[in-house]
Every structure is written in structure tokens, then in C-alpha cells.
Design a protein around this motif. Sequence first.
Motif, PDB file in Angstrom:
ATOM      1  N   GLY A  50       7.742  11.289   1.477  1.00  0.00           N
ATOM      2  CA  GLY A  50       9.215  11.367   1.904  1.00  0.00           C
ATOM      3  C   GLY A  50       9.792  10.088   2.842  1.00  0.00           C
ATOM      4  O   GLY A  50      10.570  10.627   3.656  1.00  0.00           O
ATOM      5  N   MET A  51       8.979   9.090   2.754  1.00  0.00           N
ATOM      6  CA  MET A  51       9.622   8.073   3.550  1.00  0.00           C
ATOM      7  C   MET A  51      11.047   7.504   2.924  1.00  0.00           C
ATOM      8  O   MET A  51      11.662   7.878   2.075  1.00  0.00           O
ATOM      9  N   GLY A  52      11.756   6.863   4.011  1.00  0.00           N
ATOM     10  CA  GLY A  52      13.081   6.654   3.645  1.00  0.00           C
ATOM     11  C   GLY A  52      13.439   5.413   2.681  1.00  0.00           C
ATOM     12  O   GLY A  52      12.539   4.869   2.107  1.00  0.00           O
ATOM     13  N   SER A  53      14.566   5.112   2.322  1.00  0.00           N
ATOM     14  CA  SER A  53      15.073   4.196   1.297  1.00  0.00           C
ATOM     15  C   SER A  53      14.524   2.769   1.663  1.00  0.00           C
ATOM     16  O   SER A  53      14.449   2.131   0.761  1.00  0.00           O
ATOM     17  N   TRP A  65       0.762  -1.187  -0.038  1.00  0.00           N
ATOM     18  CA  TRP A  65       0.106   0.084   0.013  1.00  0.00           C
ATOM     19  C   TRP A  65       0.710   1.500  -0.027  1.00  0.00           C
ATOM     20  O   TRP A  65       0.550   2.086  -0.581  1.00  0.00           O
ATOM     21  N   ALA A  66       2.069   1.206   0.439  1.00  0.00           N
ATOM     22  CA  ALA A  66       2.698   2.433   0.705  1.00  0.00           C
ATOM     23  C   ALA A  66       3.142   3.031  -0.720  1.00  0.00           C
ATOM     24  O   ALA A  66       3.771   4.067  -0.680  1.00  0.00           O
ATOM     25  N   HIS A  67       3.079   2.200  -1.652  1.00  0.00           N
ATOM     26  CA  HIS A  67       3.435   2.881  -3.016  1.00  0.00           C
ATOM     27  C   HIS A  67       2.560   3.843  -3.389  1.00  0.00           C
ATOM     28  O   HIS A  67       3.022   4.714  -4.328  1.00  0.00           O
ATOM     29  N   HIS A  68       1.451   4.008  -2.673  1.00  0.00           N
ATOM     30  CA  HIS A  68       0.657   5.340  -3.041  1.00  0.00           C
ATOM     31  C   HIS A  68       1.384   6.649  -2.342  1.00  0.00           C
ATOM     32  O   HIS A  68       0.655   7.822  -2.277  1.00  0.00           O
ATOM     33  N   MET A  69       2.204   6.393  -1.261  1.00  0.00           N
ATOM     34  CA  MET A  69       2.514   7.442  -0.496  1.00  0.00           C
ATOM     35  C   MET A  69       4.234   7.687  -0.707  1.00  0.00           C
ATOM     36  O   MET A  69       4.821   8.249   0.307  1.00  0.00           O
ATOM     37  N   TRP A  70       4.704   7.638  -1.889  1.00  0.00           N
ATOM     38  CA  TRP A  70       6.223   7.924  -2.086  1.00  0.00           C
ATOM     39  C   TRP A  70       6.450   9.260  -1.923  1.00  0.00           C
ATOM     40  O   TRP A  70       7.449   9.576  -1.300  1.00  0.00           O
ATOM     41  N   MET A  71       5.434  10.182  -2.221  1.00  0.00           N
ATOM     42  CA  MET A  71       5.692  11.709  -1.994  1.00  0.00           C
ATOM     43  C   MET A  71       5.803  12.056  -0.517  1.00  0.00           C
ATOM     44  O   MET A  71       6.098  13.206  -0.280  1.00  0.00           O
ATOM     45  N   PHE A  74       7.904   2.459  -9.280  1.00  0.00           N
ATOM     46  CA  PHE A  74       9.207   2.889  -8.731  1.00  0.00           C
ATOM     47  C   PHE A  74       9.292   4.339  -7.987  1.00  0.00           C
ATOM     48  O   PHE A  74       8.881   5.216  -8.899  1.00  0.00           O
ATOM     49  N   ASN A  75       9.801   4.413  -7.030  1.00  0.00           N
ATOM     50  CA  ASN A  75       9.925   5.553  -6.094  1.00  0.00           C
ATOM     51  C   ASN A  75      10.399   6.738  -7.105  1.00  0.00           C
ATOM     52  O   ASN A  75       9.651   7.928  -7.285  1.00  0.00           O
ATOM     53  N   SER A  76      11.548   6.658  -7.845  1.00  0.00           N
ATOM     54  CA  SER A  76      12.070   7.962  -8.462  1.00  0.00           C
ATOM     55  C   SER A  76      11.020   8.198  -9.717  1.00  0.00           C
ATOM     56  O   SER A  76      11.066   9.658  -9.927  1.00  0.00           O
ATOM     57  N   ALA A  77      10.485   7.432 -10.667  1.00  0.00           N
ATOM     58  CA  ALA A  77       9.768   7.700 -11.802  1.00  0.00           C
ATOM     59  C   ALA A  77       8.462   8.448 -11.009  1.00  0.00           C
ATOM     60  O   ALA A  77       7.708   9.264 -11.559  1.00  0.00           O
ATOM     61  N   ASP A  78       7.700   7.952  -9.850  1.00  0.00           N
ATOM     62  CA  ASP A  78       6.660   8.309  -9.566  1.00  0.00           C
ATOM     63  C   ASP A  78       6.833   9.815  -9.064  1.00  0.00           C
ATOM     64  O   ASP A  78       5.806  10.578  -8.921  1.00  0.00           O
ATOM     65  N   PHE A  84       8.518  -1.709  -0.447  1.00  0.00           N
ATOM     66  CA  PHE A  84       7.277  -1.411  -0.940  1.00  0.00           C
ATOM     67  C   PHE A  84       7.439  -1.745  -2.656  1.00  0.00           C
ATOM     68  O   PHE A  84       6.595  -2.133  -3.514  1.00  0.00           O
ATOM     69  N   GLN A  85       8.570  -1.005  -3.021  1.00  0.00           N
ATOM     70  CA  GLN A  85       8.859  -1.234  -4.597  1.00  0.00           C
ATOM     71  C   GLN A  85       9.044  -2.686  -4.948  1.00  0.00           C
ATOM     72  O   GLN A  85       8.540  -2.729  -5.778  1.00  0.00           O
ATOM     73  N   THR A  86       9.634  -3.615  -4.056  1.00  0.00           N
ATOM     74  CA  THR A  86      10.002  -5.027  -4.375  1.00  0.00           C
ATOM     75  C   THR A  86       8.440  -5.508  -4.431  1.00  0.00           C
ATOM     76  O   THR A  86       8.228  -6.345  -5.346  1.00  0.00           O
ATOM     77  N   THR A  87       7.814  -5.274  -3.343  1.00  0.00           N
ATOM     78  CA  THR A  87       6.243  -6.224  -3.336  1.00  0.00           C
ATOM     79  C   THR A  87       5.521  -5.636  -4.472  1.00  0.00           C
ATOM     80  O   THR A  87       4.722  -6.404  -5.154  1.00  0.00           O
ATOM     81  N   THR A  88       5.452  -4.451  -4.807  1.00  0.00           N
ATOM     82  CA  THR A  88       4.432  -4.044  -5.860  1.00  0.00           C
ATOM     83  C   THR A  88       5.016  -4.520  -7.360  1.00  0.00           C
ATOM     84  O   THR A  88       4.112  -4.726  -8.025  1.00  0.00           O
ATOM     85  N   LEU A  89       6.217  -4.691  -7.464  1.00  0.00           N
ATOM     86  CA  LEU A  89       6.554  -5.342  -8.653  1.00  0.00           C
ATOM     87  C   LEU A  89       6.387  -6.821  -8.791  1.00  0.00           C
ATOM     88  O   LEU A  89       6.046  -7.290  -9.728  1.00  0.00           O
TER      89      LEU A  89
END
Lengths: 629, 114, 285
Positions: free
Chosen positions: A359-362, A351-357, A423-427, A368-373
Motif C-alpha cells: 500500500g505504498m503511495g504513488s 526492490w520495492a516492486h516486491h511490495m506493491w501490496m 506495473f503496480n496496477s497489474a501486480d 520503483f516502476q520506472t527503475t524496474t522497467l
Amino acid sequence: MDASTSVETHHEPHEHDAAHEHHELGWWRKYIFSTDHKVIGIQYGITGLLFLLIGFSLMMLMRWQLAYPGQALPVIGKWLPHIFGPGSMPDGKMTPDFYNSLGAMHGTIMIFLGVVPLAFAAFGNFVVPLQIGAPDMTFPKVNMASYWALFVGASIMVTSFFVPGGAAKSGWTSYVPLAAISDTGQGYNPIFNGQTLWLIGFIFLITSSLLGAINFITTIIQLRAKGLTWMRLPFFVWSQFVTAFLLVLAFPPLEAAIIMQLMDRVAHTSFFMPSGLIVNGTPLSISGGGSPLLWQHLFWFLGHPEVYVLILPAFGIVAEILANNSRKPLWGYKSLVFSVLVIGFLSFIVWAHHMWMTGMGSAVSAFFQTTTLLISIPSVIILSAFFISLWGGSIRFNVPMLFTIAFLPMFGIGGLTGIPLAFNSADLYLHDTYYIIAHFHYIVAPGTIFGLFAGIYYWFPKATGRKMNDFWGKVHFWPTLICMNVIFLPMFLQGMVGMHRRWYDGGQGWNVANEHTIWGLTGFQWNHPISWAAWIMGLAQIPFIINFFWSIKHGEKVNDNPWEATTLEWTAPSPPPHGNFLTPPVAYRGPYEYSLPGRERDYTMQNEPVEPAERSRRKPAAEPVLVSH
Amino acid sequence: MNNPPDISQDPKEYEEYAHGVQKHVRAYLMVGALLLTFTAITVALSYVDFGTRKANIGIAMLVATLKAGAVALVFMHLAAEKRLIYRILIFTGFFVLGLFWLILLAWYDYPIFK
Amino acid sequence: MEIPYTISTRPDTGLWNAKVGIWLFLASEVMLFGGLFSAYIFLRIDAAPGMWPHGLLNVPVGTMNTAILILSSVTVVLAWASLKMRRYRAYWWYMLATILCGVIFLTVKLAYEWPQKFEHFGAYIKPEALGKYEKYLGNERRTEKGLEPRIEITGHLHSQNAKEYEVALDPVNAEPDNPAMDRPHFFPLPVTDKIATIEKEDVERATMFLPTHSAYFASYFTITGLHGMHVLGGVLVFIYMWLPVSKRLYQRNPEHLANRVEVSGLFWHFVDLIWIFVFPLFYLL
């Protein structure tokens, strides 16, 4: 309730059956406060369709403001203020507050009052007990309560448009502290204001979903017909089963969050309110110490599984129709089942891939990037299996199949464009732009809703004993398909230019929306074709609406199994009587035994016993070989 | 515990069954007494200083978990339940822990809070 | 038409319908209270120094309520066992006892504990004015001992005018330097007759002990309120099962009534189970 009334007229031929005791119920108990899963399913269906239309209408209004910001809406603009109050569209010009209300309520209505009642509750109620050979749901009264909870929740949501200040306007996600302070202060009733009613309505909607989901799971576990083992269940039942689990386990944390936001608004607590908030220049007199991020976590703990609640039933419908109309077994049934289970499981931990903005840490981002993929893997397996199912089939291009075939690439576009967002960076760049809008609408609009249309055309004969008109179905399909793409494809471009999804002026006043041209139009100018396509798509739904109601009484009469399908619902009479089956069905085989070699017909129903001669033939792989043609 | 013989069946069998339930009744009373004792213990322990408040919270939660475990295992018959129920609860337990644990992780991963 | 497996068990699962249903419902309840408890945890972790009060609730009353709820759990399981042994009379009494326990629990909560809180007053002092009220706060000694600072003066609101509050102080603020006041007491100490005058301009926020008072009371009232609604729901269901209607069901099919009691009993035990965590989290720690 027109649809259910008409069921009555076709009921009689089957009521000769004496095995089912039948108390004569009054009209109210039979069609309004009914405990029969089929009537409840139809009630859900009508409600869901109605709200899809309402939600779409809200969007058509917004599209005017986006394409022609600040201009008066011709014709209907004059009388809209009489409905929504003087603050909505004075002189036909939309106010920012009203625009925000429309946006928030479009999302809420489409998801929680349109698609969930239709995809999960209506199809689930009507089809699942029939497909598993059950006489009804396990808890018929709970089932009725579930519908009426939805009805109350929906009424509250609709009412919220007409209170002073209008409906909720903080987005369908209701992020705090914005949502907690909106619609408060002078001129707002402490309870009867948009946001508070949104929260109260939501509690009823959650109650409805929970009751429904518990009922579904119990029904599927307990009431499967004799011989209907887990691996003989139609894929639609599997997808509803997983969907129900998502609702049971993901909705309550949101309910907790909603109760807390309600407390924040009504009892002035600070669950989500940080210290030191200043509103309109004055510090709020609250204790503070709350966390806005907590709301986001709890919201998206539901919010992400909810995405799968929207899409999994459509997967199920598509699977049924695909196998039926390609006249061959669904390819890779087992991998489909396991994929849907894996999706269900993983959807809780992405769920936290909706919350990249935020500012959570790496470290947590990486998780969450791994599970999302990871979750894209089972989705791709499902879509691939569907495509392969088409291979070598003798495809019938009837209306349900057209919608189904269109579903596949549309969902494919929606799914693949989601991968950059994982991906955090693209998002960080694409977040909250029109790219996101295009991405998830490809999944839920030409995706889920096409699946739902397919399902309606497909199971309509079971509910009424009549088929919907094929020609008008095609008149409905083609413009809808074209308009969907004209609406959503350009939004990817707009998003990549950097247009924000919540701009009230459609980008008119923003450089990024006017500087660059893409295919001859600036980002802002692209709003024109998009809006026109939306309005034309609205017109394209008229054939469907007329076809739907006309066919109830005047459609072509068909037998109990017009599509020559294999699953158990087609062994019941159309429309099925109270108690569904004339004799309790027994399943002897899998759900998709199409084109079995050595058979007269190209379909073998689940309740046809396996013959001894067949048994020896069945030994080799049941799956057809892919490459041999 | 799930399938008692119907009342109309063989009286001997029923007698045996009723005796079995009677045995359970004793277990229920004992667990009830145990829970009351543990409640007293929790209250008492909260007035003992274990050094830090964290330690006190940990110990109190441990006792509460023991009590909750007794309720779940004996009163709610989870000590001998069908496999299906365990499966439902395992998933629920997993996701509720995920809810706690992942939010907690995310919490401490925000650079601004450090 | 009859739904299969409402009373008898389905062979392959070994369960009857309502049992599957209630466990799924309890699973959703676990998630619901999970959401609320996660909020409790994060609010507490995030609370600024002095913002998470301790020892404000009435521990003996809370302990008594815990005992009552545990007792009711015992009686409801005994009621079920009596039905299984076909002793309706015993069932009837145990059920009555359960209902009474639930009613007492709710009465204590709603008629005693909550109203008592609503009468209690607290004033948070602005950081720059803390020194002025040192004689009520005792922060010098507390800092020396490494204790959290006190930033609130509590008691009963005696009177107030445009400029000042007159507060009958709680013992904690009446004798802030007494080390005995550093630890919560089992028996709550009554409000003293020592009156303090607090100037309104020194006060950051002043409120009764309402949900708005602090994150602590917000979560206390929300969680115990929701829990109380569950207790109320359980009591209503039990009353239905205790009324003559159930006697008729019992005579028709005792196993059906036993199943109903078992299912509602499971719910009741769950409510008890939640309270087992609520009690230490809010009353003791």
C-alpha cells in the motif's frame, strides 16, 4: 566426495612438473580441508547438486498434496513420518504445518543452498581462476572457510527438519510478524525450533557468501594473467564479477535484518513487532513500536539483487557455450559487458516492486516502476545479443549447447512475463498467485538450472579429463525440457484465474479454482498434469546422476581442449594440477576468436600471439556482419 | 605510502623513507588529539539546547561525520589511496544512501501513516 | 605455488591483495551497519510519545570508552608506522597498548555498563492510570511546557508481591516537577531512597532494562553487542600479531607483517568509526 576422489587418479600424469613445489598433503588436507580452488569448487558443486535434489524432492512431496489434497501418499507416505516426525504426515496425509515447512524450505534450499553454491561458488571457484590464468584464488584459506561456513549453515538448515515442530514454515521470505511468532510457545525449544534455526543457519550462509564474494572480486582484480585486460575477460568472468559485488553489498542489510529478527525471537525485542499484537486471543507482552515493513524493505534489498545473483552466472555460462558451439565470436561483447554492469547497478534500486501490496503511495511506486522497467532494457540487450550470436554460426548440437539453446527462450518467457508485474496496477491482481510462481520459475528453473546443467556438461572434461556421455545427456535433456514446460506453463493460467500460491489444498475448496475451465480443465484440475510432469522430471534426472558419476571413471577420455574453445582454462592440463598452469599464461587477444579468417583452425586461443600478418587484417570491424549471409 | 623500499635496499633511501613515516606519525598524533577534543565538544554540545531535538541531532551528527572523516582520511589513508578503492567506496556509499533514502521515502509515502 | 601480489603491489592497480580484500569487507560492513542504523532511524521516527527514553546511559563512562577507542586507533596506526620504520620493539609496545585498550573497552561494556542496565527496573503505566501516578510523572507541568509525556516509572525494584511493585525511584520520578530533571545530566544521578508503590493492575509492562524493554534498548544492545563482537575479533587478531609468531614473520619478511597490521588496522579504524556514530546516537541524543 566421489568426484574429488577420482580427480586424484587422473592427477598423476601431470605431476611431473617440477616448477610447482608440491608438499605432499594428507588425504584430509587434499580433498576435505583443501585450499585448492578446484577442490573447493567441486565440493561446492557436489553440495549444490545434492541440495538441488533435496529441494526438488520437497517440492515433489508438495505436488502430491496439491494434486490429491488430503489423500494418503502411497508407498513412501508410510515411512515419511518416521523421518520427519509424527506431525508431518500422519497416515501418509500431509498436515498444513508440514506443507508450509516444505514450501518455505523448498525456496530457501533451492536458492541459498542449491543455486548460489552451484552457480556462483562452484563454477566461480572452479572456472574463474582458470579463465583468468591465475594459480589459485587470492585468499585460499578464506576460500576454504567460505565453504565450511556454508557447510555449517546447510547442516543447521537440514537439522531444523528434525526438531520438535519441524522446519521454518513462514515462507522463504520469513515475513514478520508471522515469522517472529511462529514456532514459539509450548512444545518449542527457544533455540532449537524451525524458524530460529533458519535464522542462525542463514547467518552462516551469508558469511559464506560474503567471504566467497570478496575473494572472487579480489581474484579477478588482482590475479588476471599478463595481457588479460578487462575487455579481454571472458563474459563469464564479468558476470561472476558483478554477481560478487551484488553479494557483497546486498547481503549485509539482510544479515542486519536477520540479526534483528533473531533478537525479536530470542530476546523478545520488537524490531519488527507492531504495538498491540494479539496472538491466540492474548496480547503479546512486548514493547511493540516495531515495523513489519522494515523487514520487508531489508529483506528485498537483498531479495532483488539475489534474483540477479541467480541468473547472471547462468548468463555467463550460456555466453561461453554459445560462442564455442556456434563457432563464431559472441555478438556485441561490449554491450553485453555494459549491460551486465547496468543490471548490477539497477538491481539495487528496484526492490520495492516486491511490495506493491503493502500500500505504498504513488510517488514511490512511480520511482520503483520506472527503475524496474529500466532494468529490463539491459536484460533484453543480453538476450538479443545471445540470439544474434547464433545467426550464421555453424552450430554444434552437443548436450551443453542443447541446454544453452533451450535456456534462451525459457529465460525469454520468464523475463517477458515479468513485465506486467512491474506495473503496480497489474501486480495488485497477480500478486502471490501461481502467475508469480510460473514467472520466476521460468527464470530460475528452465533458465538458471539449464544454464547450470550446460555448464556441468561443458566443464566436466576440465575437472576430470573425461567427457560425460552424449546419448544419456540427450536422454536427460529432452524429458527435462518438456516437463519443465508442462509444469510451469499451466501455472500462468492458474494464476490468472486467481489461484493463490500458498493454498494448502491446491484450490480444491475455492470457487475460483473450480468454476472456470481453461483448455478443458479447471484451475484445480490443472494440478494433475503439473504434478505428474514434476514426478516424471524427477525420473528424468536419474540418467544425469548416473551419467555424472559413471563418467568420472569411465567417461570417454579427452584431450585438454575437447570443445576446441579459446579461453585460457583450456590451455591448462585436464584436470589442472595444483597451481593450475605449467607456465604462467599470457593473453594476447580477446576471449572469443572463433573462425578468424586466414587461420588453419576455426579457433584461436587467447594465449596465441598475434602474428604480424594478422595485425593488418584485424583493422576492420572484428564483429562479423549480421546480414551478409 | 604503499611502496616502501625494502629494508635491504640503499640505506640512504631508507633513511629518507623512515623520515617520511616519521612525519606521518606527527599527523597521526595530531589527529588523535583532534578526535579527543571533538569528542569533548560533542558531549558538551549535547547539553546545549539548540531549540529542537532535531537541531541537536543534526549538529551532533555533523561533528560525528567530521570525526569519522578524520579517521577515514588520515588513519585509514583515504586521503591518498588508489583509484580502485575510491571506486569501491563510491558505489558502497551510493547504495547505503539508497538504502536509507529510499526506505525513508517509501515510509512517508504510505497513505496510512499520514 | 605462490599467490602473486600478497606482499608486493600489482602494477596496474597499485595494490596488494589483502588491501583490496579488506576494503571490500569494510564495504560489506558499511552495508551491515547501514541496515542496523536504518532500523534505528525508523524505530525512532515511529516511536510513540514517551517511548524513546533519554539520558538512561552513563555518559562519563561512554565518553571514556570513546576516548579509549580513539586512543587505540592512534596506537595501532603508530604500531604500523613503527613496523614501516623497522622498529619492532616500538611496534610491540604499541600493539600491546592497542590490545589493552580493546580489552578495557570490552570490560567496561560487559562488566559494568550492561550489568548496570540489567539491574534497572522500569514500569510502563497504562494510559488510564497515568493520572494516579502524577506525583511521580509530573505530566501536568510537562504538557504545559510542551514536553513529551512521561509514561514510565523507573528505579531499582525493591520488592514485589502479587499486587504491587515497590520501586526505589530514579531522581526523575522522585522529583518530576523539578525543571532540572527535564534535561539529561552528565554525571548520572543515583537512585533515591524514595520508595513508590505501583499497583500491578496499573502497569502495562514492567521489565528490567533488557533488550525487550523498548525499541531504544533493543537497538542499543543489538548495535553495541555487534560492535563489541567486532572489537573482540579485532583484539584476537591483534593478539595473534603481537605473539612471538609474528616476530618470526617479521624476521623473514617485515613488509608482510606490516601489510597484515595495516589491514587489521583498517578494520580497527572502521570499528572506531562506527563507535563515533554509536556514541552520540545512544548516549547523548
